[in-house]
Design an enzyme around this catalytic site. Structure first.
Site, PDB file in Angstrom:
ATOM      1  N   GLU A 100      -8.486   9.407   4.488  1.00 51.04           N
ATOM      2  CA  GLU A 100      -8.659   7.980   4.683  1.00 51.04           C
ATOM      3  C   GLU A 100      -9.094   7.740   6.124  1.00 51.04           C
ATOM      4  O   GLU A 100      -8.695   8.476   7.033  1.00 51.04           O
ATOM      5  CB  GLU A 100      -7.359   7.237   4.433  1.00 51.04           C
ATOM      6  CG  GLU A 100      -6.874   7.300   3.003  1.00 51.04           C
ATOM      7  CD  GLU A 100      -5.749   6.302   2.763  1.00 51.04           C
ATOM      8  OE1 GLU A 100      -6.030   5.210   2.256  1.00 51.04           O
ATOM      9  OE2 GLU A 100      -4.595   6.604   3.095  1.00 51.04           O
ATOM     10  N   SER A 115      -7.996   5.673   8.031  1.00 52.03           N
ATOM     11  CA  SER A 115      -6.848   5.235   8.818  1.00 52.03           C
ATOM     12  C   SER A 115      -6.048   6.416   9.376  1.00 52.03           C
ATOM     13  O   SER A 115      -4.831   6.395   9.370  1.00 52.03           O
ATOM     14  CB  SER A 115      -5.950   4.361   7.952  1.00 52.03           C
ATOM     15  OG  SER A 115      -5.611   5.045   6.755  1.00 52.03           O
ATOM     16  N   SER A 160       6.373   3.728   8.532  1.00 55.96           N
ATOM     17  CA  SER A 160       5.231   4.479   9.041  1.00 55.96           C
ATOM     18  C   SER A 160       4.771   4.062  10.435  1.00 55.96           C
ATOM     19  O   SER A 160       5.519   4.192  11.389  1.00 55.96           O
ATOM     20  CB  SER A 160       4.091   4.359   8.041  1.00 55.96           C
ATOM     21  OG  SER A 160       3.061   5.221   8.398  1.00 55.96           O
ATOM     22  N   HIS A 161       3.559   3.489  10.529  1.00 57.00           N
ATOM     23  CA  HIS A 161       2.992   3.179  11.847  1.00 57.00           C
ATOM     24  C   HIS A 161       3.493   1.843  12.395  1.00 57.00           C
ATOM     25  O   HIS A 161       3.159   1.490  13.520  1.00 57.00           O
ATOM     26  CB  HIS A 161       1.468   3.147  11.737  1.00 57.00           C
ATOM     27  CG  HIS A 161       0.981   2.148  10.732  1.00 57.00           C
ATOM     28  ND1 HIS A 161       1.037   2.392   9.381  1.00 57.00           N
ATOM     29  CD2 HIS A 161       0.477   0.903  10.876  1.00 57.00           C
ATOM     30  CE1 HIS A 161       0.568   1.336   8.739  1.00 57.00           C
ATOM     31  NE2 HIS A 161       0.224   0.412   9.612  1.00 57.00           N
ATOM     32  N   LYS A 186      -0.536  12.519   2.684  1.00 55.80           N
ATOM     33  CA  LYS A 186      -1.351  12.889   3.827  1.00 55.80           C
ATOM     34  C   LYS A 186      -0.435  13.584   4.822  1.00 55.80           C
ATOM     35  O   LYS A 186       0.780  13.405   4.764  1.00 55.80           O
ATOM     36  CB  LYS A 186      -2.064  11.688   4.426  1.00 55.80           C
ATOM     37  CG  LYS A 186      -1.203  10.503   4.850  1.00 55.80           C
ATOM     38  CD  LYS A 186      -2.114   9.362   5.282  1.00 55.80           C
ATOM     39  CE  LYS A 186      -1.343   8.178   5.846  1.00 55.80           C
ATOM     40  NZ  LYS A 186      -0.894   7.243   4.787  1.00 55.80           N
ATOM     41  N   ASP A 243       6.013   8.386  10.571  1.00 55.32           N
ATOM     42  CA  ASP A 243       6.561   9.272   9.544  1.00 55.32           C
ATOM     43  C   ASP A 243       5.791  10.576   9.400  1.00 55.32           C
ATOM     44  O   ASP A 243       6.030  11.334   8.452  1.00 55.32           O
ATOM     45  CB  ASP A 243       6.650   8.543   8.201  1.00 55.32           C
ATOM     46  CG  ASP A 243       5.288   8.088   7.700  1.00 55.32           C
ATOM     47  OD1 ASP A 243       4.386   7.886   8.534  1.00 55.32           O
ATOM     48  OD2 ASP A 243       5.119   7.941   6.477  1.00 55.32           O
ATOM     49  N   ASP A 290       2.620  11.380   8.739  1.00 56.16           N
ATOM     50  CA  ASP A 290       1.538  11.663   7.786  1.00 56.16           C
ATOM     51  C   ASP A 290       0.151  11.374   8.349  1.00 56.16           C
ATOM     52  O   ASP A 290      -0.844  11.748   7.751  1.00 56.16           O
ATOM     53  CB  ASP A 290       1.768  10.956   6.436  1.00 56.16           C
ATOM     54  CG  ASP A 290       1.937   9.458   6.569  1.00 56.16           C
ATOM     55  OD1 ASP A 290       1.877   8.941   7.694  1.00 56.16           O
ATOM     56  OD2 ASP A 290       2.155   8.799   5.532  1.00 56.16           O
ATOM     57  N   ARG A 291       0.083  10.702   9.508  1.00 55.49           N
ATOM     58  CA  ARG A 291      -1.235  10.426  10.093  1.00 55.49           C
ATOM     59  C   ARG A 291      -1.544  11.402  11.219  1.00 55.49           C
ATOM     60  O   ARG A 291      -0.630  11.982  11.801  1.00 55.49           O
ATOM     61  CB  ARG A 291      -1.277   9.018  10.686  1.00 55.49           C
ATOM     62  CG  ARG A 291      -1.150   7.931   9.666  1.00 55.49           C
ATOM     63  CD  ARG A 291      -1.362   6.585  10.304  1.00 55.49           C
ATOM     64  NE  ARG A 291      -1.242   5.568   9.278  1.00 55.49           N
ATOM     65  CZ  ARG A 291      -1.788   4.368   9.343  1.00 55.49           C
ATOM     66  NH1 ARG A 291      -2.474   4.023  10.415  1.00 55.49           N
ATOM     67  NH2 ARG A 291      -1.645   3.514   8.358  1.00 55.49           N
ATOM     68  N   ASP A 325       1.954   9.786  13.541  1.00 54.63           N
ATOM     69  CA  ASP A 325       2.542   8.447  13.464  1.00 54.63           C
ATOM     70  C   ASP A 325       4.050   8.495  13.180  1.00 54.63           C
ATOM     71  O   ASP A 325       4.666   9.563  13.188  1.00 54.63           O
ATOM     72  CB  ASP A 325       1.830   7.603  12.400  1.00 54.63           C
ATOM     73  CG  ASP A 325       2.132   8.071  10.991  1.00 54.63           C
ATOM     74  OD1 ASP A 325       2.399   9.274  10.813  1.00 54.63           O
ATOM     75  OD2 ASP A 325       2.113   7.235  10.067  1.00 54.63           O
ATOM     76  N   LYS A 356      10.121   3.989   0.401  1.00 53.31           N
ATOM     77  CA  LYS A 356       9.196   4.242  -0.701  1.00 53.31           C
ATOM     78  C   LYS A 356       9.718   5.376  -1.566  1.00 53.31           C
ATOM     79  O   LYS A 356      10.477   6.243  -1.095  1.00 53.31           O
ATOM     80  CB  LYS A 356       7.792   4.531  -0.200  1.00 53.31           C
ATOM     81  CG  LYS A 356       7.663   5.794   0.585  1.00 53.31           C
ATOM     82  CD  LYS A 356       6.205   6.061   0.927  1.00 53.31           C
ATOM     83  CE  LYS A 356       6.104   7.287   1.805  1.00 53.31           C
ATOM     84  NZ  LYS A 356       4.788   7.859   1.856  1.00 53.31           N
ATOM     85  N   ARG A 399       7.896  -2.736   2.768  1.00 55.65           N
ATOM     86  CA  ARG A 399       8.053  -2.838   4.229  1.00 55.65           C
ATOM     87  C   ARG A 399       8.413  -4.262   4.597  1.00 55.65           C
ATOM     88  O   ARG A 399       7.745  -5.202   4.172  1.00 55.65           O
ATOM     89  CB  ARG A 399       6.756  -2.490   4.950  1.00 55.65           C
ATOM     90  CG  ARG A 399       6.531  -1.022   4.904  1.00 55.65           C
ATOM     91  CD  ARG A 399       5.381  -0.603   5.767  1.00 55.65           C
ATOM     92  NE  ARG A 399       4.978   0.703   5.281  1.00 55.65           N
ATOM     93  CZ  ARG A 399       3.971   1.399   5.739  1.00 55.65           C
ATOM     94  NH1 ARG A 399       3.236   0.912   6.708  1.00 55.65           N
ATOM     95  NH2 ARG A 399       3.696   2.569   5.230  1.00 55.65           N
ATOM     96  N   THR A 417       0.840  -1.208   0.000  1.00 55.76           N
ATOM     97  CA  THR A 417       0.000   0.000   0.000  1.00 55.76           C
ATOM     98  C   THR A 417       0.872   1.254   0.000  1.00 55.76           C
ATOM     99  O   THR A 417       0.556   2.253  -0.624  1.00 55.76           O
ATOM    100  CB  THR A 417      -0.911   0.028   1.254  1.00 55.76           C
ATOM    101  OG1 THR A 417      -1.533  -1.249   1.412  1.00 55.76           O
ATOM    102  CG2 THR A 417      -1.975   1.088   1.143  1.00 55.76           C
TER     103      THR A 417
HETATM  104  C1  VG1 Z   1      -2.791   1.254   5.786  1.00 57.95           C
HETATM  105  C2  VG1 Z   1      -4.050   2.085   5.770  1.00 57.95           C
HETATM  106  C3  VG1 Z   1      -4.092   2.960   4.530  1.00 57.95           C
HETATM  107  C4  VG1 Z   1      -2.822   3.830   4.487  1.00 57.95           C
HETATM  108  C5  VG1 Z   1      -1.603   2.944   4.561  1.00 57.95           C
HETATM  109  C6  VG1 Z   1      -0.315   3.732   4.636  1.00 57.95           C
HETATM  110  O1  VG1 Z   1      -2.762   0.394   4.671  1.00 57.95           O
HETATM  111  O2  VG1 Z   1      -5.187   1.258   5.820  1.00 57.95           O
HETATM  112  O3  VG1 Z   1      -5.248   3.752   4.552  1.00 57.95           O
HETATM  113  O4  VG1 Z   1      -2.785   4.574   3.299  1.00 57.95           O
HETATM  114  O5  VG1 Z   1      -1.656   2.117   5.730  1.00 57.95           O
HETATM  115  O6  VG1 Z   1      -0.330   4.580   5.737  1.00 57.95           O
HETATM  116  P1  VG1 Z   1      -3.171  -1.157   4.750  1.00 57.95           P
HETATM  117  O7  VG1 Z   1      -2.929  -1.693   3.372  1.00 57.95           O
HETATM  118  O8  VG1 Z   1      -2.341  -1.761   5.810  1.00 57.95           O
HETATM  119  O9  VG1 Z   1      -4.618  -1.176   5.139  1.00 57.95           O
HETATM  120  V1  VG1 Z   1       1.118   4.948   6.491  1.00 57.95           V
HETATM  121  O10 VG1 Z   1       0.844   6.220   7.481  1.00 57.95           O
HETATM  122  O11 VG1 Z   1       1.420   3.436   7.244  1.00 57.95           O
HETATM  123  O12 VG1 Z   1       2.225   5.150   5.311  1.00 57.95           O
HETATM  124 CO    CO Z   2       2.500   7.068   8.033  1.00 61.75          CO
END
Ligand code: VG1
Ligand code: CO
Length: 543
Positions: free
Chosen positions: A363, A365, A113-114, A376, A279, A281-282, A277, A126, A22, A18
């Site tokens: 989103e 999330s 990220s998270h 984001k 990085d 962006d959340r 989070d 990425k 990772r 996504t």
């Molecule tokens: C998750 C979230 C998605 C978000 C992605 C990257 O993906 O659901 O909405 O864009 O993380 O966010 P997935 O495929 O695990 O549902 V971040 O802040 O981790 O780069």
């Molecule tokens: Co993130």
């Protein structure tokens, strides 16, 4: 300067998910693993000679080592200029900002990220393209294909760059610039929001808490909230970036940012709480005794957007990912602007923003953003809320309740089942897929299914198509259940179940979320056999 050529063999698992590639840190630490992926990116880009590349990460374990390798490979590839965040740090939205402001060719972001960090945690990388946004699927697919056919890579034999000193140096024909990771981003924020109004509101006693979760946003929040908006120092929690995020999940939600949430629900708690989070962006937004769901936050920002100077002329449109609630759609309708529905992942918003079709994106999330960058943006959302609150001078709870009164309430929750055995999760999804046709028309209690499908998306700008983006079951009253497998997890499979129900009746807007969605939660299990397939009685994380 000497360039070494090193023989390598391909890895078969370098398919970006996504949001980038990772893997566990130990996977990235294998000989040639990172190098192979970086080369696959560079090869996919074609001629990079003389071009500018931005490099930075969220400070997690292996960030510095990875950056030294990338610098040397970028030098060997002939990039003209590298812009590297001091200390190897740059938040994801800051990378996007720097790419755009300095007209770079692209950027590499080192982050998972998270996902948790540290030697036993995850690492990630990425690539972001010229518009500052995540590489679209056709690029990530080309990178994956290239990664399967590598035989050798080139790396410059130059000394490590001192990442901790601002300034310029040279290696071969490449200029390497260590930049302040915060300045460009903070200036951009100041150009969008009414800092004077926010400063005044805070000075008048409005109490703010921001939890950086020991991740990248600490230095950004310090500069913006403390230095520029004069909030007291103690408004920051966990503001020092640590390689293992202090052992936690740097994921701003009700479960992982519990310390902040508990604080916000105390009678003497602060007026406004927020977290970001790994990085940056959340965002999570919490008022005093009022949690704002990310889907609602998008709708509420849209409804109040003209409070912020950068959006005073109104918005052109909204885009939300498919599983995100339809709260934003209702606002878009009222504003008379279009609302687009895209697959999960920020990369699907880029074209819509480039084509000026949308201003705001979101989103479920905990991701919200706008066309100020192409990612984001956690602190942006925090500042947008602060700007709205400074202008409206009401509490978060009053704004939220007022919004529900006007537009109705979309009860919303996401249930995550983590580290499910991959075969079990796949079996569940396959069985769901094969039952799709027979679901339509079926009734569960007072809910009747009017549509069930596997979400497909056709980009209205470049015509590209993405299939199998989540199974959705839509009911007569617009309630929805969505099932999809995560594309960011690194252990087994994560099943995400998204549940949504619209409630127009104002007298029923104060139910606890899980209770309000109880019938749908049961129906979700009935339809998909979650317990039967996974052997789990309940989700691991509820947000
Ligand atoms: C998750 C979230 C998605 C978000 C992605 C990257 O993906 O659901 O909405 O864009 O993380 O966010 P997935 O495929 O695990 O549902 V971040 O802040 O981790 O780069
Ligand atoms: Co993130």
């Amino acid at each position: 300067m000497h360039v070494k050529t090193i023989t390598t063999t391909p890895f078969s698992d370098q398919k970006p998910g996504t949001s980038g590639l990772r893997k566990a840190v130990s996977v990235f630490q294998q000989a040639h693993y990172l190098e192979n992926f970086v080369l696959a990116v560079f090869d996919t880009l074609g001629n990079v000679s003389g071009k500018t590349l931005v490099i930075g990460g969220d400070g997690r374990y292996y960030n510095r080592e990875a950056i030294q390798i990338i610098i040397k490979m970028a030098v060997a590839a002939g990039f003209g200029r590298l812009l590297v965040g001091k200390g190897g740090l740059l938040s994801t939205p800051a990378v996007s900002c720097v790419i755009r402001k300095h007209r770079a060719f692209g950027g590499l972001v080192l982050s998972a990220s998270h996902n948790p960090g540290g030697p036993d945690g995850d690492f990630g990388i990425k690539y972001n393209i010229q518009n500052g946004g995540p590489a679209p699927e056709k690029v990530t697919e080309a990178i994956f294909q290239r990664s399967k056919a590598l035989a050798k890579y080139r790396i410059a034999e130059t000394p490590d760059v001192d990442l901790d000193r601002l300034g310029k140096s040279e290696a071969g024909s490449t200029a390497i610039e260590i930049i302040d990771p915060v300045a460009d981003y903070a200036d951009l924020m100041e150009s969008l929001f009414d800092f004077a109004a926010i400063r005044k509101h805070i000075a008048a006693g409005f109490r703010v808490k921001f939890d950086a979760m020991h991740a990248i946003t600490g230095p950004y929040a310090r500069e913006i909230l403390v230095n520029r908006l004069s909030a007291p120092q103690d408004c920051l929690l966990n503001a020092t970036p640590l390689p293992d995020f202090g052992g936690g999940h740097p994921d701003p939600n009700l479960v992982h940012a519990k310390e902040l949430v508990d604080m916000m629900f105390r009678a003497d708690g602060p007026d406004f709480g927020a977290a970001s989070d790994g990085d940056g962006d959340r965002n999570m937004i919490v008022g005093k005794q009022m949690f704002v769901t990310p889907s609602d936050s998008l709708a509420m920002i849209a409804a109040n957007s003209t409070c912020a100077p950068g959006y005073s002329k109104g918005i052109r449109g909204i885009a939300r990912s498919m599983p995100t609630s339809q709260a934003a759609d209702v606002v878009a309708k009222k504003l008379g602007v279009p609302c687009f529905e895209t697959p999960t992942g920020w990369k699907f918003f880029g074209n819509l923003m480039d084509a000026d079709k949308v201003t705001l994106c979101g989103e479920e999330s905990f991701g919200t953003g706008s066309d100020h960058v192409r990612e984001k943006d956690g602190l942006w959302a925090v500042l947008f809320w602060l700007n709205i609150l400074a202008v409206r001078r009401q509490s978060v709870a009053d704004i939220v309740r007022g919004h529900w009164r006007e537009y109705g309430r979309h009860y919303y929750t996401r249930h995550d089942y983590e580290e499910v055995e991959a075969e079990k999760a796949t079996a569940l999804i396959n069985q769901l897929r094969s039952s799709l046709a027979s679901l339509t028309g079926r009734r569960y209690g007072r809910f009747r299914i009017v549509l069930s499908d596997d979400f497909s998306y056709k980009d209205s700008v470049d015509g590209s198509e993405s299939h199998q983006q989540g199974i959705r079951v839509i009911f007569e009253d617009s309630s929805r259940i969505v099932y999809r497998l995560s594309g960011t997890g690194t252990k087994g499979a994560t099943l995400r179940v998204y549940l949504e129900r619209f409630e127009a009746d104002n007298s029923r807007h104060d139910q606890p979320t899980q209770a309000a969605l109880k019938e749908l939660i049961d129906i979700a299990d009935d339809i998909a056999g979650i317990r039967r397939h996974t052997g789990r009685d309940q989700p691991d994380v509820i947000t």
